[in-house]
Design an enzyme around this catalytic site. Sequence first.
Site, PDB file in Angstrom:
ATOM      1  N   CYS A   2       0.825  -1.201   0.000  1.00 47.51           N
ATOM      2  CA  CYS A   2       0.000   0.000   0.000  1.00 47.51           C
ATOM      3  C   CYS A   2       0.860   1.252   0.000  1.00 47.51           C
ATOM      4  CB  CYS A   2      -0.890   0.008   1.240  1.00 47.51           C
ATOM      5  SG  CYS A   2      -1.962  -1.430   1.386  1.00 47.51           S
ATOM      6  N   ARG A  27       5.367  -0.408  -5.795  1.00 45.29           N
ATOM      7  CA  ARG A  27       5.146  -1.241  -4.621  1.00 45.29           C
ATOM      8  C   ARG A  27       4.174  -2.390  -4.905  1.00 45.29           C
ATOM      9  NH1 ARG A  27       5.525   1.289   0.730  1.00 45.29           N
ATOM     10  NH2 ARG A  27       6.924   3.065   0.636  1.00 45.29           N
ATOM     11  N   TRP A  75      -3.166  -2.618  -1.344  1.00 42.20           N
ATOM     12  CA  TRP A  75      -2.780  -4.008  -1.599  1.00 42.20           C
ATOM     13  C   TRP A  75      -3.619  -4.850  -0.655  1.00 42.20           C
ATOM     14  CZ3 TRP A  75       1.289  -7.361   0.888  1.00 42.20           C
ATOM     15  CH2 TRP A  75       1.608  -8.461   0.077  1.00 42.20           C
ATOM     16  N   ASN A 100      -1.984   2.126   5.997  1.00 43.74           N
ATOM     17  CA  ASN A 100      -1.107   1.004   5.658  1.00 43.74           C
ATOM     18  C   ASN A 100      -0.916   0.151   6.903  1.00 43.74           C
ATOM     19  OD1 ASN A 100      -0.774   2.150   3.167  1.00 43.74           O
ATOM     20  ND2 ASN A 100       1.359   2.736   3.466  1.00 43.74           N
ATOM     21  N   GLY A 101      -0.922  -1.152   6.732  1.00 42.69           N
ATOM     22  CA  GLY A 101      -0.685  -2.037   7.871  1.00 42.69           C
ATOM     23  C   GLY A 101      -1.861  -2.949   8.134  1.00 42.69           C
ATOM     24  N   GLU A 492      12.954 -26.078  -8.884  1.00 49.73           N
ATOM     25  CA  GLU A 492      12.693 -24.639  -8.834  1.00 49.73           C
ATOM     26  C   GLU A 492      13.617 -23.892  -9.795  1.00 49.73           C
ATOM     27  OE1 GLU A 492      11.234 -20.856  -7.702  1.00 49.73           O
ATOM     28  OE2 GLU A 492      10.404 -22.888  -7.731  1.00 49.73           O
ATOM     29  N   LYS A 496      12.333 -21.502 -12.856  1.00 45.64           N
ATOM     30  CA  LYS A 496      12.728 -20.108 -13.037  1.00 45.64           C
ATOM     31  C   LYS A 496      13.257 -19.867 -14.449  1.00 45.64           C
ATOM     32  CE  LYS A 496      11.416 -18.357  -9.445  1.00 45.64           C
ATOM     33  NZ  LYS A 496      10.322 -19.281  -9.694  1.00 45.64           N
ATOM     34  N   GLU A 499      10.374 -19.942 -16.940  1.00 46.03           N
ATOM     35  CA  GLU A 499       9.427 -18.847 -16.731  1.00 46.03           C
ATOM     36  C   GLU A 499       9.874 -17.557 -17.408  1.00 46.03           C
ATOM     37  OE1 GLU A 499       6.993 -19.033 -12.574  1.00 46.03           O
ATOM     38  OE2 GLU A 499       9.149 -18.771 -12.398  1.00 46.03           O
ATOM     39  N   HIS A 515      17.651 -43.647 -16.197  1.00 43.36           N
ATOM     40  CA  HIS A 515      16.282 -44.089 -16.486  1.00 43.36           C
ATOM     41  C   HIS A 515      15.619 -43.201 -17.539  1.00 43.36           C
ATOM     42  CE1 HIS A 515      16.211 -47.041 -13.192  1.00 43.36           C
ATOM     43  NE2 HIS A 515      16.978 -46.157 -12.565  1.00 43.36           N
ATOM     44  N   LYS A 614       0.988 -12.940 -11.509  1.00 45.58           N
ATOM     45  CA  LYS A 614       1.604 -13.047 -10.190  1.00 45.58           C
ATOM     46  C   LYS A 614       0.782 -13.913  -9.247  1.00 45.58           C
ATOM     47  CE  LYS A 614       4.709 -12.244  -7.170  1.00 45.58           C
ATOM     48  NZ  LYS A 614       5.978 -12.973  -7.331  1.00 45.58           N
TER      49      LYS A 614
END
Length: 619
Positions: A2, A27, A75, A100-101, A492, A496, A499, A515, A614
Amino acid sequence: MCGIVGAIAERNVVNILLEGLKRLEYRGYDSSGVALIDADNNLNRVRRTGKVQALQDAITETPVKGAIGIAHTRWATHGGVTQKNAHPHFSSDDLAVVHNGIIENYQTLRDALQSQGYVFSSETDTETIAHSIHAELKTASSLLEAVRAAVKKFHGAYGTVVMNKNDPDTLVVARSGSPLVIGLGIGENFIASDQLALLPVTRRFIFLEEGDVAEITRTSIRILDADGNEVERQIHDSEVEHDAGDKAGYRHYMLKEIYEQPTVVRNALQARLTEAGLADNLYISSTDKNADELLAKVKHVQIVACGTSYHAGLTARYWLEQHANVSCNVEIASEFRYRKSFVHEGSLLITISQSGETADTLAALRLAKEQGYMTSLTICNVPGSSLVRESDFAFMTKAGAEIGVASTKAFTTQLTALLMLTLKLGQANGNGNNAMNEAQQTAFINALTTLPAKLEETLNLDKEISGLAEEFANKYHALFLGRGDQYPIAMEGALKLKEISYIHAEAYASGELKHGPLALIDDEMPVIVVAPNNELLEKLKSNVEEVRARGGIMYVFADKDAKFESDDTLRVINLPHVDEIVAPIVYTLPLQLLSYYVAVIKGTDVDQPRNLAKSVTVE
């Protein structure tokens, strides 16, 4: 995350607010809004979901103006991404708030305010701030005093700005855990969550300290500390350039977030890890259940996740079974929800998600509740998300907003959380002799304590990996190999690379080479290996020789003590020696850097790769 912007002046401030919001777009956010008090003391508000441009278009179509106003990019935490949940929030059309928070006790406050006759129009925790301050105004001598009285009731973090149409010459701000900065002008003053938002109008700033409450007018600033004493805070002349602020000087958000990992892992550990073990506040409970009592009864763990979070779960399976002596299954959420599964006695369901809104994972949680799991825990980065609200317990990873689509710091903080959970289950294990002994617990604590420093040391390989990436410029396929708890890390790494560089990449357990995958080996197929110095190292070296014997080109990320030597077919990148417990987290970073630099060379859109989002909120 935020963003907050506020202004009070002798001119129309709407453009100042909008420009400030645009400068905070880096942000990440899902909606935005502004509120202004006009010359007739009317409180006007415009809110829109989506980009700030949508908000600006709405204001262009139906102009609003005023010499005092507040603005926000949201956010989502409490409540979905809707216009009614966007900030600013009102109370009785008199008072406006941006925040914010997280207000952790918002539900208690909400219940009390509803009993007083306040009607809530949103699902947010922030609306409780607006109504709480409005209620205090009935007896307080000023808006400042009303805010000071109200914030004493809030549990959690807040950076908040308040505006009252009945006091149109004042902004009141309060800070606890969430930063706020006052910008100083001539005959006008400003407030923001980040000085970058205010650079077009001022270079002079006052940074509020923890617990400060401030009253801001066009010509004055009055600051009270947490004890109510009037104080003066130092004025700073900023030399920050806005362009450096968008991505903190990095070329892409992804690289910035890779470099944030030592800090966010340290944040994830902070206040949770002590020399004696894990602190009592490891969990944030969303029910009245007792975490420690339930964890002592856990006999089996079922992990459900998607994508990168699934790889975190696969890594945790090794940890949980080896160190906590608890059996563990890991399943992709989209598979789990569409098959009949067996629920073990004493089963803990763990869901893992960066956003907390992943559709398949959320559906899997709801299904598991019907199937009779003993309890559920989510490992998540977004407080107030659906997974957090609907799980019995939540472990927040504290990674901060992750803007790059390819997850980096969210993954390493998930792994850190899962390691802490392993320690917690090992300590709480009710299976008698299987409980972790003191030496094992000490080893865990020491490894976790030194982890941020090891991550920082590993990032020093940046330049070497950047040079290595040039050898992938004309490649179309790659293999990743790992053994034990490094196998999911290899998975992973492959994810990456595919992606963001669009190179086809697959990962295999090293023991599976014979194998099938050996048929793919030639001098056009780079093979990337993760090789920490552990009990499987010698077997891994044998796998490396199998590839070399067939003309493969190897890139080995190895412990500096593993004694690999580079030659024409073997490129060795030496990593610092790390404890075996945390090695999977450390070995993640060089694979992220490799993928990043290959993508840069390929010229792809690193932060927003094609076809990907995302947060996957649809099936």
